[in-house]
Design an enzyme around this catalytic site. Structure first.
Site, PDB file in Angstrom:
ATOM      1  N   HIS A  17       0.832  -1.211   0.000  1.00  0.00           N
ATOM      2  CA  HIS A  17       0.000   0.000   0.000  1.00  0.00           C
ATOM      3  C   HIS A  17       0.863   1.255   0.000  1.00  0.00           C
ATOM      4  O   HIS A  17       2.047   1.228   0.324  1.00  0.00           O
ATOM      5  CB  HIS A  17      -0.993  -0.024   1.163  1.00  0.00           C
ATOM      6  CG  HIS A  17      -0.446   0.294   2.523  1.00  0.00           C
ATOM      7  ND1 HIS A  17      -0.497   1.563   3.067  1.00  0.00           N
ATOM      8  CD2 HIS A  17       0.110  -0.491   3.469  1.00  0.00           C
ATOM      9  CE1 HIS A  17       0.009   1.534   4.288  1.00  0.00           C
ATOM     10  NE2 HIS A  17       0.393   0.306   4.560  1.00  0.00           N
ATOM     11  N   ASP A  27       6.439   2.544   7.059  1.00  0.00           N
ATOM     12  CA  ASP A  27       5.076   2.093   6.805  1.00  0.00           C
ATOM     13  C   ASP A  27       4.311   3.124   5.994  1.00  0.00           C
ATOM     14  O   ASP A  27       3.878   4.146   6.532  1.00  0.00           O
ATOM     15  CB  ASP A  27       4.372   1.848   8.136  1.00  0.00           C
ATOM     16  CG  ASP A  27       2.969   1.287   7.977  1.00  0.00           C
ATOM     17  OD1 ASP A  27       2.597   0.914   6.847  1.00  0.00           O
ATOM     18  OD2 ASP A  27       2.242   1.226   8.984  1.00  0.00           O
ATOM     19  N   GLU A  50      -5.109   1.701   2.912  1.00  0.00           N
ATOM     20  CA  GLU A  50      -4.870   0.537   3.776  1.00  0.00           C
ATOM     21  C   GLU A  50      -4.980   0.916   5.238  1.00  0.00           C
ATOM     22  O   GLU A  50      -5.506   0.148   6.058  1.00  0.00           O
ATOM     23  CB  GLU A  50      -3.479  -0.048   3.478  1.00  0.00           C
ATOM     24  CG  GLU A  50      -3.173  -1.360   4.177  1.00  0.00           C
ATOM     25  CD  GLU A  50      -2.495  -1.209   5.532  1.00  0.00           C
ATOM     26  OE1 GLU A  50      -2.206  -2.235   6.172  1.00  0.00           O
ATOM     27  OE2 GLU A  50      -2.243  -0.057   5.965  1.00  0.00           O
ATOM     28  N   GLU A  51      -4.475   2.113   5.569  1.00  0.00           N
ATOM     29  CA  GLU A  51      -4.425   2.506   6.979  1.00  0.00           C
ATOM     30  C   GLU A  51      -5.809   2.651   7.602  1.00  0.00           C
ATOM     31  O   GLU A  51      -5.969   2.527   8.811  1.00  0.00           O
ATOM     32  CB  GLU A  51      -3.638   3.811   7.131  1.00  0.00           C
ATOM     33  CG  GLU A  51      -2.176   3.733   6.727  1.00  0.00           C
ATOM     34  CD  GLU A  51      -1.342   2.830   7.619  1.00  0.00           C
ATOM     35  OE1 GLU A  51      -1.909   2.182   8.531  1.00  0.00           O
ATOM     36  OE2 GLU A  51      -0.128   2.761   7.406  1.00  0.00           O
ATOM     37  N   ASP A  83       4.612  -4.704   3.287  1.00  0.00           N
ATOM     38  CA  ASP A  83       4.053  -3.476   3.856  1.00  0.00           C
ATOM     39  C   ASP A  83       5.212  -2.661   4.416  1.00  0.00           C
ATOM     40  O   ASP A  83       5.798  -1.840   3.727  1.00  0.00           O
ATOM     41  CB  ASP A  83       3.026  -3.858   4.925  1.00  0.00           C
ATOM     42  CG  ASP A  83       2.210  -2.672   5.434  1.00  0.00           C
ATOM     43  OD1 ASP A  83       2.704  -1.538   5.366  1.00  0.00           O
ATOM     44  OD2 ASP A  83       1.089  -2.880   5.921  1.00  0.00           O
ATOM     45  N   HIS A 116       3.689   4.869  12.783  1.00  0.00           N
ATOM     46  CA  HIS A 116       2.478   5.702  12.646  1.00  0.00           C
ATOM     47  C   HIS A 116       2.601   7.076  13.304  1.00  0.00           C
ATOM     48  O   HIS A 116       1.590   7.708  13.608  1.00  0.00           O
ATOM     49  CB  HIS A 116       1.249   4.978  13.232  1.00  0.00           C
ATOM     50  CG  HIS A 116       0.666   3.950  12.320  1.00  0.00           C
ATOM     51  ND1 HIS A 116      -0.616   3.457  12.456  1.00  0.00           N
ATOM     52  CD2 HIS A 116       1.190   3.312  11.240  1.00  0.00           C
ATOM     53  CE1 HIS A 116      -0.852   2.548  11.517  1.00  0.00           C
ATOM     54  NE2 HIS A 116       0.234   2.452  10.777  1.00  0.00           N
TER      55      HIS A 116
END
Length: 710
Positions: free
Chosen positions: A349, A359, A396-397, A425, A512
């Site tokens: 993604h 990520d 995706e998140e 990922d 994140h």
């Protein structure tokens, strides 16, 4: 005589030349070239990552659309035809957030800023404000005020500890949980089920800040700064919440109302917010009540944590808005020369809550490297036997939305034609190779790691460093729903793998947060970008073998062995209960026999092949490959997991109380947990029913591998 000899010689030369002209370069030559130094390029990967992460690019943003265009441009320049598959999906964005702690007088109230701070010399300070605010996607809007209870990681067992050992009831409180161990959405779900009215989740220094003490944080060290916040979704399903089970293929497609979505139980029913380590520590230090046990305590220099409730009152307010947004999946296709209707799929993604260096764009950069290398092979005359699809997913998140919508829209074609799905990922977050896969891919992945050099020690292969690392077992499984493999494996039943370097969160504590940027990657994740090169090599080599080998390189003996191990673990877990596991044991033995038989059939075809029987042999190969391809589908059941019917796979799927959890037999695992909590005959009867269900799908796999009707 002399003339005749000359003529013979010329004929021999001409024949040899003609043979060279019509004899294609062996596929193995191209495979070796793919992983050679002449085709790999760490500087190019670094440039891809720097370009992709120059701005925050969450789903639905202009920056993410620009990143999609960049992916298309790289595919196109590599002679890989590509297109964008768009969907109109419901995403959530925050309108307002506030968090205020009111302490008993004379202490003044504390108003938290809910902001991640840039640092001196931060090259991305001018665009940091474009990052997603600190919020939980799909969080419930609302305002609540209540005393706080500290609940450790917010697991089911943590609430049992609070009630049974400490006499603490969280009903009517706002719970404070720290990230780790389980999916954040399940932290909120578990809190709601315990009667809490709100949730605050923080990143404890013990887990993400280097353990406290004299530990430094980013940009000096890899650790999460005190103001760092882990943003993320709290949605419990996959795909657009308003189109469960069907694709959001346009603004006018059928959609559930907000009330209908809430009734399904996959979006939270109480508000929540993520906060930093600094803010979380301030809240936990305001608590009275019993002292938490040792395992619940913070870093070594932190004061003692107490459980509460109160005495302070926390006022939590969150207001979000639902937006119908356009998301863009980029799909590149290299059509197969002999079996264009068989698909080997690579996916990663693109969207990120902030800059997304690890990520997900370490995976995106690796995907673009794979594309460029395949483009170079195409220029040299290579064509895959089967079609290779390169997929770059969006949203995706928020809940694996881009990949799920695409799978739901193309489900029937994928179910009949997809060979395997290979995911990356967080492809690079540090040293050490990690892989999770369905077991028939184990031997193939081992073989690939034996061919690729270890990026941190070029004197040995990845396999040598991997097997000497002491990690046991070598392979993780794909039970959790943590990335885009979920729809392919857990919904449709397509063999899958997920590869990465640096799978331990301790090595990637800025997950994140605002600090997952190119600087962090360049300093701590992969300074020389050789891990990216290695990830692309393993990923691409496995794909090439799946696409080019005449016989699909699947090994179902590995699957039978893994199922046997899973059953032995289950036996230990229910050893004192009256549950009959013999149906499973019998089915696994049948699968083992079927795996041996299909391996023998493959050898027989290889031995008997000739030019004369080519056409017949070709059909035999195709039929045997179809059995190998379809066997994984049989592990799915149309009724799905109990209470989670979208998840069809009975061997690998998420646990009901932890979307990241469960290694095997999720239906049995959840039923056992329920039975141990309720201690009723009915609940143990449900366990036995789940055992029978698993036994049946394993038997179906055996029948498909053998290829004969009963």
């Amino acid at each position: 005589m002399k003339t005749s000899t000359t003529t013979t010689t010329l004929l021999a030369i001409a024949t040899s030349y003609l043979f060279l002209l019509i004899t294609p370069t062996p596929k193995s030559t191209y495979h070796s070239l793919f992983i050679s130094d002449s085709l790999s390029d760490n500087a190019s990967i670094s440039n891809h990552l720097k370009t992709l992460t120059r701005r925050p690019h969450f789903a639905g943003s202009e920056a993410n659309a620009e990143a999609a265009s960049y992916v298309v441009s790289v595919f196109t320049s590599s002679n890989i035809p590509s297109h964008i598959a768009s969907y109109e999906v419901v995403l959530t964005y925050p309108l307002s957030r506030s968090l205020v702690l009111t302490n008993p007088p004379p202490q003044p109230p504390t108003t938290f800023t809910l902001r991640q701070e840039t640092y001196e010399g931060d090259p991305y300070a001018d665009v940091a404000q474009e990052a997603a605010p600190t919020f939980h996607a799909y969080a419930k809007s609302g305002t609540v005020a209540a005393p706080v209870c500290y609940v450790n990681y917010g697991r089911v067992e943590d609430y049992l500890t609070l009630k049974e050992k400490n006499g603490v009831n969280v009903s009517g409180t706002i719970v404070l949980a720290r990230y780790g161990k389980i999916y954040r959405g399940d932290i909120v779900k578990n809190a709601y089920e315990e009667g809490a009215v709100g949730v605050v989740i923080y990143s404890d220094r013990k887990d993400y800040g280097g353990g406290g003490g004299e530990a430094k944080w980013f940009p000096d060290e890899r650790w999460l700064p005190p103001s760092g916040v882990q943003v993320g979704t709290v949605y419990g399903g996959l795909g657009d919440p308003t189109t469960p089970g069907w694709a959001s293929s346009g603004g006018d497609c059928e959609r559930l109302s907000k009330e209908e979505v809430e009734k399904r139980g996959e979006v939270p029913l109480i508000p929540s917010l993520p906060v930093s380590a600094a803010d979380g520590e301030k809240i936990v230090l305001s608590l009275g009540g019993p002292v938490a046990e040792d395992e619940w305590q913070g870093s070594k220099d932190a004061p003692h944590y107490r459980l509460g409730p109160g005495p302070g009152i926390l006022n939590l307010s969150y207001m979000g808005k639902d937006v119908l947004a356009t998301i863009q999946n980029v799909i590149g296709a290299i059509e197969g020369a002999e079996e264009p209707d068989r698909f080997v799929i690579l996916g990663n993604h693109r969207d990120a809550w902030t800059f997304g260096a690890v990520d997900p764009n370490s995976g995106t950069a690796a995907l673009l490297e794979v594309a460029q290398r395949l483009g170079k092979l195409l220029k040299k005359g290579w064509r895959p036997r089967r079609t290779i699809l390169l997929c770059n997913w969006d949203a995706e998140e928020y809940g694996l939305i881009g990949s799920t919508e695409w799978v739901e829209e193309n489900r029937e074609i994928l179910a009949s034609r997809a060979v395997a799905y290979l995911n990356a990922d967080c492809a690079v977050g540090g040293p050490g190779f990690n892989v999770r896969a369905t077991p028939q891919l184990d031997e193939l992945i081992k073989k690939a790691t034996q061919e690729v050099k270890d990026p941190d020690n070029s004197s040995q292969s990845i396999y040598e460093s991997w097997t000497s690392s002491g990690s046991s077992p070598l392979f993780g499984r794909l039970g959790g729903g943590g990335s885009d493999y979920a729809s392919f494996l857990q919904h449709v039943g397509i063999p899958a793998a997920d590869i990465a370097f640096g799978g331990d969160i301790a090595g990637y504590p800025v997950y994140h947060s605002l600090y997952d940027d190119f600087v962090w990657m360049e300093k701590f994740g992969d300074p020389m970008f050789q891990r990216h090169v290695a990830a692309a090599s393993v990923w691409g080599l496995v794909a090439l073998w799946l696409a080019d080998e005449e016989f699909l390189p699947f090994d179902y003996l590995s699957y039978a062995k893994e199922l046997q191990l899973g059953m032995e673990i289950l036996e230990d877990e229910i050893s004192n209960e009256d549950i009959n596991l013999s149906p499973m044991l019998k089915s696994i033995k049948e699968l083992e026999k079927a795996a041996i038989k299909i391996n023998e059939q493959r050898k027989e075809i290889e031995v008997s092949k000739s030019w004369i029987t080519w056409k017949k042999d070709h059909l035999k190969v195709r039929e045997l490959n179809d059995r190998l391809m379809m066997a994984e589908r049989t592990f799915t059941d149309r009724d799905g997991l109990f209470g989670m019917s979208w998840y069809k796979h009975l061997i690998y799927g998420p646990s009901k109380h932890n979307d990241y959890g469960s290694q095997s037999f999720p239906g049995i695992d959840d039923a056992v947990k329920m039975a141990k909590n309720t201690h009723t005959a009915e609940s143990w009867h449900l366990v036995q029913h789940e055992v029978w269900r698993v036994s049946r799908v394993i038997k179906h796999a055996s029948l498909v591998l053998v290829g004969q009707l009963t």
